[in-house]
Every structure is written in C-alpha cells, then in structure tokens.
Motif scaffolding. Sequence first.
Motif, mmCIF file in Angstrom:
data_model
loop_
_atom_site.group_PDB
_atom_site.id
_atom_site.type_symbol
_atom_site.label_atom_id
_atom_site.label_comp_id
_atom_site.label_asym_id
_atom_site.label_seq_id
_atom_site.Cartn_x
_atom_site.Cartn_y
_atom_site.Cartn_z
ATOM 1 N N ASP A 48 0.827 -1.206 0.000
ATOM 2 C CA ASP A 48 0.000 0.000 0.000
ATOM 3 C C ASP A 48 0.862 1.257 0.000
ATOM 4 O OD1 ASP A 48 -2.300 -1.434 -0.116
ATOM 5 O OD2 ASP A 48 -2.983 -0.983 1.926
ATOM 6 N N LYS A 51 1.941 1.841 -3.581
ATOM 7 C CA LYS A 51 0.809 2.316 -4.382
ATOM 8 C C LYS A 51 0.504 3.782 -4.069
ATOM 9 C CE LYS A 51 -1.308 -2.291 -4.509
ATOM 10 N NZ LYS A 51 -2.449 -3.122 -4.075
ATOM 11 N N LYS A 52 0.574 4.109 -2.793
ATOM 12 C CA LYS A 52 0.309 5.493 -2.391
ATOM 13 C C LYS A 52 1.354 6.424 -2.979
ATOM 14 C CE LYS A 52 -0.366 8.369 1.742
ATOM 15 N NZ LYS A 52 -0.414 8.356 3.225
ATOM 16 N N TRP A 105 -6.597 4.727 -6.359
ATOM 17 C CA TRP A 105 -5.994 5.541 -5.294
ATOM 18 C C TRP A 105 -6.094 7.040 -5.533
ATOM 19 C CZ3 TRP A 105 -3.096 4.111 -0.782
ATOM 20 C CH2 TRP A 105 -3.092 2.742 -0.514
ATOM 21 N N ALA A 145 -6.659 5.885 0.162
ATOM 22 C CA ALA A 145 -6.696 4.436 0.047
ATOM 23 C C ALA A 145 -8.090 4.003 -0.382
ATOM 24 C CB ALA A 145 -6.320 3.790 1.377
#
Length: 436
Positions: A48, A51-52, A105, A145
């Motif tokens: 995560d 991805k962020k 996102w 998220a």
Amino acid sequence: MVLPARLASALGQHPDDLTEDALQNAIDNQIPEAADLDWKKDFYGGSDAGKKELAKDVSAMANTVGGMIVIGVDDGKRDHAHELAPVDLVQGRGEEWIRSVLANWVQPVVPGVGVRMLKSQRHGDKIYWLLTVPSSPRAPHAVAAPGNDYSFRVHVRHGTTTRTLSESEIAQRYRDRFQAASDDVNRLHQVAEDGTGYLSSFLTRTVEDSTPALTYYPAWLTLSSVPAVRGHYPLTTQAQRAAGFDRFRALAAGAVTTSLMPQHPVLVGRRQVRFEGTSTGQLHQDGSFYGARPLNLRPDRRQGPDQLSQIGIELDLVALVQSAAHWAAETGATDDLMLSAALHRFDDNDDPVKLIVTDDVFQHGPVGRLSLAAAEITADLRALADDKHEAVIVAYSLASDLLADMGAHQPHVLTPDGDIQTNRLSSDWKRMLTGW
C-alpha cells in the motif's frame, strides 16, 4: 498529449519519443529535475505504501503543470540525471497494475496518463517506465486508500519535491476548477458565434454580381466543439495552414460519410484554418472546431411546407462529431470534448418545414419550425476519436434534442447504442456511408 514545452526542449525530443540514447544524453547533460520532470531509480513497491507513492507522484504532477516521471534513471541524490539504472520487469506489476493503482488511489481519476515501457538495449532484460502526465482540468486530484473517502491528501509539485496542500489551498483549487468549466462554456459559445458569423458572411457574399450561396443553401446544420484540455497545432503561417488543412481532409475522409471534406482554397484566420463551400468551417490551433453543412431542404410539389430530410441531419451530425474529435485529438487535446449542435436559417424565412424520413408518404414526419435552441453534450474525446460507435451515440443525443424541438420522437436511423440502421436507408444513402 499536451505536455510542458520545456520538456521537449530540455530532453531534445518529445517525451513520447524518448529512447535510451536520449536518456543517456540527459545524463551527459545533467538535465535537472523540475516541477515537470522526476527521475526515479527504483520502481514502486507492491505494498500500500508503494501504491500510495505512485498515486502521489502522478496526482501531484496533474495538479501542477503536468510532466514526466522516468523510472530507471538515478539522480544520485543530486536532483539531476546521474546514471542509467533500468529496473526488472516485475511479474504482475506492469502497465495494467499501474493504471489500476491510479484508478483506485486517485480521486478523481487523472485523465490522459501515458504509460510506456522502454526496453534497455544496454542492460539485458532491464526496462524503463515512462509515465507522461498532462496538466488536468479536473484538478485537484486527491490521494486516498480504496474505501477510505474520509482521509485524503492533495499534493502538488514544488520544484523538485512534492508537498501537501493546506485546506485553504484545496478550496482555491476547487474554485479554479469551477471557473475553468465556466471558461470552457464561454469558449464554446464564442467558437459557435464566430463560426456562424463567418458562415453568414460567406452565404451573403457576392462577387461581380454573382448569386450569393444563400440562394441555394438557406438552411444549415452547425457543430461547435472545444476540448477541456486544449491542444496546439501551429496555424500561423501559410505552410502551417496548408499542412493543417491537408491533415484535416485526410481525417474527414475517414468519417462515416465524406460530406465534411473541405475544398480548396485554404483560407486565412487568426490562429486557424478556414474553408468554404458545402462544407464550411474553422479549425482552431487549440483543437476547437466549427463545421457546417447545408440542410437538405427542398420545396414541396404540392405547395405545402418545404421538406427537410431527417436522415441528412442524422448522418451529417455523425460526420461532424467524428471530424471535431479527430481534429481535437490531432492537436494533442485530451480529456472531454464539449459539443454544441444547432440548426440555422439565414434567409429570414420562419415558415414551418416538414420533416421527411423517407420519400414514402407514410414516412413523413411532423411540421414545425426549425429548432432555435442549440443541443449540447460533453463526451470523452479519446473514445470519440477511436470508436465510430461512440460518435454515433453522441450524434444520436444531439439529433434527439434538435428533432424533439420540431416534434419528432427520435432519430430514424441512429440508435442510442451506437449503431446505424442501414436497413432503413435507401440505396443512395447507403452509398454515402463510405466509412461504416
């Protein structure tokens, strides 16, 4: 795609055409990072947090001036291109993964992001990732998220770094977005007004006592369009206008009919190309468009109201929509395309007309005056340019509004799911469908 002009100058070629040799030249010339250029040594992680980070980098560029993220070039912690460092192609984390992360996102989704994998010729099976990000009319884009709509951040590029906007700055960005949308509407109306004014002057013009075109073509269908993210196609010299005109002719030849193919000569307008005849219009260098076609209007043999071909309106609308989208895409415009269609009479005749679906007397439509109100719609530019069925869907919506004002329930040959019912066309109309 429209990207900051500085990028092409700094990199020596358009970002869409970058090669490994061009990346090496950037290293040799120590091309620095900037608000529109980010060198990255490592690919984003699959967690995560990774991805962020991807969402943050892309949204920050879209919220600023647009730009390019190059993955596989080490900046050596010196904020300039320092060394080639191509990365491994990670299974399950290719272009589809990148786009999925951005779709989940970033809110709203950044339109027009380019994702290109460049294979290394110097480092075995290694690759580079080139992400091109246009400045977005939908900014501000927030990072959150998936499933968490209550905790988000809005980022922008600040020199070579990324920073988070404050609440007051975010509010200002939203005000800017709404103002931009209003400006787009004003621009669309300006293109329509200027184009119709030019069409009127063409129709009423006489040369050496010649009969004005208005005598033969008193009623017209027009379409105006403006892209949300403007493009740029230089149209300030004779050579540039000739090139733009020829390119548009080629694009118009690929429409469902060739009715909008312009005829020479190439005429001059400020930052635009103009053309006259049974296809009249203007091509603007920012991707805006104005096109016009005469309505198929003929006298009634029984001395009744003039007869207006409904099928002609429908098919010409499809060709106009396609031509507008193709021109906008050719200039590099992206995101949505705003379109406005209208019917006009230039002979001061306000008499009712009868819509004719076919020459069969049982297929005649209602009698009414030409609609005075424009029909407007906004659609995805890339979809319109790439798919003729999308163009039919948009033309169906525009035709529905124009025809409804005249008492017709719906288009006769266009369908709302993007088809043309050719079984309803005569052999003459079928021969016109060169691009279907």
